[in-house]
Design a protein around this motif. Structure first.
Motif, PDB file in Angstrom:
ATOM      1  N   LEU A   1      45.642 -25.918  -4.477  1.00  0.00           N
ATOM      2  CA  LEU A   1      46.258 -24.984  -3.535  1.00  0.00           C
ATOM      3  C   LEU A   1      46.770 -25.730  -2.300  1.00  0.00           C
ATOM      4  N   LYS A   2      45.984 -26.699  -1.844  1.00  0.00           N
ATOM      5  CA  LYS A   2      46.415 -27.483  -0.672  1.00  0.00           C
ATOM      6  C   LYS A   2      47.683 -28.261  -0.999  1.00  0.00           C
TER       7      LYS A   2
ATOM      8  N   LYS B   1      49.989 -27.399  -3.145  1.00  0.00           N
ATOM      9  CA  LYS B   1      51.102 -26.442  -3.155  1.00  0.00           C
ATOM     10  C   LYS B   1      51.525 -26.115  -1.729  1.00  0.00           C
ATOM     11  N   ALA B   2      50.546 -26.032  -0.838  1.00  0.00           N
ATOM     12  CA  ALA B   2      50.866 -25.737   0.562  1.00  0.00           C
ATOM     13  C   ALA B   2      51.631 -26.884   1.201  1.00  0.00           C
TER      14      ALA B   2
ATOM     15  N   LYS C   1      53.697 -28.775  -0.364  1.00  0.00           N
ATOM     16  CA  LYS C   1      55.065 -28.623  -0.869  1.00  0.00           C
ATOM     17  C   LYS C   1      55.811 -27.571  -0.059  1.00  0.00           C
ATOM     18  N   SER C   2      55.108 -26.495   0.280  1.00  0.00           N
ATOM     19  CA  SER C   2      55.763 -25.385   0.961  1.00  0.00           C
ATOM     20  C   SER C   2      56.061 -25.692   2.417  1.00  0.00           C
ATOM     21  N   ASN C   3      55.124 -26.309   3.135  1.00  0.00           N
ATOM     22  CA  ASN C   3      55.338 -26.563   4.564  1.00  0.00           C
ATOM     23  C   ASN C   3      54.348 -27.621   5.041  1.00  0.00           C
TER      24      ASN C   3
ATOM     25  N   ARG D   1      53.083 -27.468   8.732  1.00  0.00           N
ATOM     26  CA  ARG D   1      52.073 -26.461   8.979  1.00  0.00           C
ATOM     27  C   ARG D   1      50.697 -26.969   8.570  1.00  0.00           C
ATOM     28  N   MET D   2      50.659 -27.694   7.447  1.00  0.00           N
ATOM     29  CA  MET D   2      49.390 -28.253   6.997  1.00  0.00           C
ATOM     30  C   MET D   2      48.784 -29.148   8.062  1.00  0.00           C
ATOM     31  N   ARG D   3      49.636 -29.973   8.697  1.00  0.00           N
ATOM     32  CA  ARG D   3      49.123 -30.875   9.734  1.00  0.00           C
ATOM     33  C   ARG D   3      48.579 -30.075  10.909  1.00  0.00           C
ATOM     34  N   TYR D   4      49.327 -29.041  11.309  1.00  0.00           N
ATOM     35  CA  TYR D   4      48.886 -28.268  12.472  1.00  0.00           C
ATOM     36  C   TYR D   4      47.665 -27.418  12.152  1.00  0.00           C
ATOM     37  N   LEU D   5      47.363 -27.238  10.872  1.00  0.00           N
ATOM     38  CA  LEU D   5      46.142 -26.511  10.522  1.00  0.00           C
ATOM     39  C   LEU D   5      44.952 -27.451  10.392  1.00  0.00           C
ATOM     40  N   GLY D   6      45.192 -28.734  10.580  1.00  0.00           N
ATOM     41  CA  GLY D   6      44.063 -29.661  10.582  1.00  0.00           C
ATOM     42  C   GLY D   6      43.876 -30.463   9.313  1.00  0.00           C
ATOM     43  N   PHE D   7      44.910 -30.530   8.468  1.00  0.00           N
ATOM     44  CA  PHE D   7      44.792 -31.348   7.260  1.00  0.00           C
ATOM     45  C   PHE D   7      45.508 -32.675   7.447  1.00  0.00           C
TER      46      PHE D   7
ATOM     47  N   HIS E   1      46.686 -33.246  13.157  1.00  0.00           N
ATOM     48  CA  HIS E   1      45.561 -32.713  12.385  1.00  0.00           C
ATOM     49  C   HIS E   1      44.226 -32.974  13.073  1.00  0.00           C
TER      50      HIS E   1
ATOM     51  N   SER F   1      43.958 -30.363  15.790  1.00  0.00           N
ATOM     52  CA  SER F   1      43.657 -29.066  15.184  1.00  0.00           C
ATOM     53  C   SER F   1      42.181 -28.975  14.789  1.00  0.00           C
ATOM     54  N   GLN F   2      41.674 -30.061  14.214  1.00  0.00           N
ATOM     55  CA  GLN F   2      40.259 -30.054  13.811  1.00  0.00           C
ATOM     56  C   GLN F   2      39.332 -29.919  15.014  1.00  0.00           C
TER      57      GLN F   2
ATOM     58  N   ASP G   1      56.286 -20.035   0.183  1.00  0.00           N
ATOM     59  CA  ASP G   1      56.232 -19.929  -1.274  1.00  0.00           C
ATOM     60  C   ASP G   1      54.907 -19.360  -1.773  1.00  0.00           C
ATOM     61  N   LEU G   2      53.935 -19.244  -0.901  1.00  0.00           N
ATOM     62  CA  LEU G   2      52.624 -18.775  -1.349  1.00  0.00           C
ATOM     63  C   LEU G   2      52.418 -17.324  -0.911  1.00  0.00           C
TER      64      LEU G   2
ATOM     65  N   GLU H   1      39.475 -32.587   7.415  1.00  0.00           N
ATOM     66  CA  GLU H   1      40.860 -33.032   7.261  1.00  0.00           C
ATOM     67  C   GLU H   1      41.177 -33.560   5.873  1.00  0.00           C
TER      68      GLU H   1
ATOM     69  N   GLN I   1      40.664 -19.768  11.781  1.00  0.00           N
ATOM     70  CA  GLN I   1      40.081 -21.071  12.128  1.00  0.00           C
ATOM     71  C   GLN I   1      39.108 -20.974  13.296  1.00  0.00           C
TER      72      GLN I   1
END
Lengths: 373, 254
Positions: free
Chosen positions: A195-196, A198-199, A201-203, A206-212, B76, B79-80, B95-96, B113, B168
């Protein structure tokens, strides 16, 4: 999963009406199936379009053949080593290429693969045996095998603890490995990890700003798909112990992209469907000649038969690329999610058409599912 | 209510070419407050937020969050540590579906992370799932939970993005014009939601043009013009300030 396994293992039966029930092509279906399943983990989930996966296929093949030469004719160490080796290559290549995304990533992977290809032909000839390709020889040491038995007469063949790995048994061994590979990819698709991806791929921002931290995720996906390619390369060598550099050329990378897109990128079964279509065209369509065509149109009047043969012969034999090209254009233009989408649409239409007579609709559903697999 | 500072922006300078987007800016956000930042277009409001979340690195100066220097850290990492941001144009996973969109930030909290667990199915993450479902319900998105996020209305996208940030449980929530481009009814609904989470004591920074929103939510207001804070005070003080009126209407020259 059980249905899927049954469909794959019964391929020699239901492929025979299509004229594709001989071991050589069946092996190709499942081995390139592994390749495409792995490619789909990268391209389908993360959207990163790699043009260099053939390099891992080649690395896997060379490693496997060296394992046959140096260690044992058993395919177990060969396959494990080829997965490991291509994994190492994938870490190196991914670490560099994943610094960029989009077209730059594609170019970097393409450059890396072409570098491997050219090295295999030039500097690395002692390892790859250049244009001749890496082959087995009688004088190879085969350390592990020597511990148990003396060198026999003639060239030994690849085995799995005594079972020969060419012909039908080769197909079944490869098919079982492909089913396992498919099961792993199913797990990945349904996991939080998938799922991560796919996310990403999508944006990705946004993933970075969510802490990944997206880099290690991408690198992991890249290495997993590289190892799948290595596995496929190892299996190719296991069923036919010969490795040539042409396996690493960019056209081979292009082929797996075609397979994935044609079948349906990001879907589970799509890439497998793409493999079957492309390998079928490559092996069966290309073998059709004028005589076959004349017998195919034999019922028509002579003058019509000649015209039909003249027209059709452009699309078969040497011209199979043309048919494939047209099919590919059609799919990309009208079925952006691949042939699998077409099967789904067809299945829906047929089942709604037959919804009044349930017996017929289940019958149709069966054949639809077969094509889907 | 003055307590410790959650966010401390000190002497931050950020230039784009010759333009000083942020000109030695100083700003202190106190814990538990709702702090509004207002100012004319091009004043540097969004640049300020970009510096806070690590998208931009300041040329000079520092940003401290929760007692730690976060200048130059990557998005990241920041954010964490507990800063979430709602963007001016919704940044969601188009897309999700909505459920997946909220699951991902919830997973970011649970997994950190980076976690390599490709064989742990989503159905084995019940605790994370419950949290996501609770927020989706709170935002009145349950009925559309399995719709593709990209196909939603702009108002719903904004609400979804807010849900993604709230799941979060950030220490500091940055909202970049949360009601811009919304219909009146949607705006009111958003204000209600923001009031509800205000009660939870979460520190928030809001950039907003709509003065109704500012006056109904904010505890403090800072006025930003040409890259510096030109005034700061309670909403009431700012409403009466001549300087602020000038900045908005006459193009401030300081």
């Amino acid at each position: 999963m059980a249905i899927f396994s049954a469909v794959v293992l019964s391929m020699p039966i239901w492929m025979s009406p299509f004229g594709a029930a001989y071991p050589d092509i069946l092996q190709k279906f499942v081995i390139f199936g592994v390749f495409a399943i792995g490619y789909n983990i990268l391209f389908g989930l993360t959207g990163y379009l790699s043009f260099g996966h053939a390099a891992f296929l080649g690395v896997g093949s060379y490693t496997a053949v060296w394992s046959f030469k140096l260690l044992s004719m058993n395919i177990i160490p060969a396959i494990l080593l080829s997965v490991l080796m291509s994994g190492i290559f994938a870490v190196a290549m991914g670490y560099i290429a994943l610094r960029r995304s989009g077209i730059y990533f594609s170019i970097l992977t393409l450059a890396f693969a072409q570098m491997c290809y050219n090295l295999a032909y030039s500097v690395l000839t002692p390892i790859t045996n250049g244009e001749t390709g890496l082959q087995l020889a009688k004088s190879d040491p085969r350390i592990i095998d020597r511990l148990f038995s003396e060198a026999g007469e003639g060239l030994p063949s690849t085995t799995l603890f005594g079972i020969e790995t060419s012909g039908y048994s080769g197909f079944y061994i490869s098919a079982v490995i492909m089913i396992l590979a498919f099961y792993v990819s199913l797990k990945i698709f349904n996991s939080s990890f998938g799922l991560k991806l796919k996310a990403i791929k999508s944006n990705q921002n946004r993933m970075r700003y969510l802490g990944f931290n997206t880099k290690p995720y991408l690198l992991t996906a890249f290495v997993i798909s590289g190892m799948y390619a290595g596995l496929a390369g190892g299996l190719l060598a296991a069923t036919d112990p010969l490795a040539g550099a042409e396996r690493m050329q960019w056209t081979a990378s292009g082929e797996v992209i075609l397979m994935t897109i044609l079948g349906g990128v990001g879907t589970l079964f799509g890439p497998l469907l793409g493999v079957i279509i492309i390998k079928y065209f490559e092996n069966i369509f290309s073998a059709v000649n004028q005589v076959d065509l004349h017998s195919f149109y034999a019922l028509l009047p002579d003058w019509l038969e000649d015209i039909m043969v003249a027209v059709s012969s452009m699309f078969v034999g040497e011209g199979w690329h043309l048919t494939l090209g047209l099919l590919f254009m059609f799919v990309v233009a009208f079925l952006p999610k691949g042939v699998l989408q077409g099967v789904e649409i067809g299945y829906k239409k047929i089942s709604s058409y037959f919804s009044k007579s349930p017996t017929k609709s289940t019958k149709k559903a069966d054949t639809g599912a077969n094509h889907g697999e | 209510m003055a307590s410790k500072a959650v966010l401390q922006v000190s002497n931050v300078l950020k230039t784009f070419g010759g333009l000083k987007a942020l000109n030695n800016l100083n700003l202190t956000i106190e814990e538990g407050t709702v702090h509004a930042i207002i100012g004319p277009n091009g004043a540097g409001k969004s640049t300020l937020l970009n510096v806070c979340i690590g998208q931009l690195t300041p040329d000079t100066g520092s940003v401290e969050f929760d007692g730690q220097n976060i200048t130059g850290k990557s998005p990241h990492q920041i954010s964490q540590q507990g800063i979430s941001r709602v963007f001016q144009t919704p940044q969601i996973f188009e897309d999700l579906n909505i459920f997946q969109n909220v699951m991902i930030p919830a997973l970011a909290q649970a997994d950190g992370e980076f976690t390599f667990n490709p064989f742990k199915g989503l159905d084995q993450r019940k605790d994370v799932e419950q949290e996501a479902l609770r927020i989706i319900d709170e935002m009145n998105l349950t009925s559309q939970m399995y719709d593709r996020a990209g196909a939603m209305s702009r108002g719903n996208k904004r609400r979804l993005e807010l849900a993604m940030c709230l799941v979060q449980k950030p220490k500091l929530l940055l909202l970049d014009e949360p009601t811009a481009g919304m219909a009146r009814a949607d705006t009111n609904q958003t204000i209600e939601i923001l009031k509800k989470i205000k009660a939870s004591g979460m520190t928030k920074v809001i950039i907003e043009h709509d003065m109704n929103v500012v006056f109904s939510l904010a505890d403090r207001v800072s006025v930003l013009a040409q890259g510096t804070i030109i005034a700061e005070g309670t909403p009431q003080e700012m409403r009466e300030s001549e300087l602020v009126k000038e900045a908005y209407l006459g193009g401030a020259t300081i």
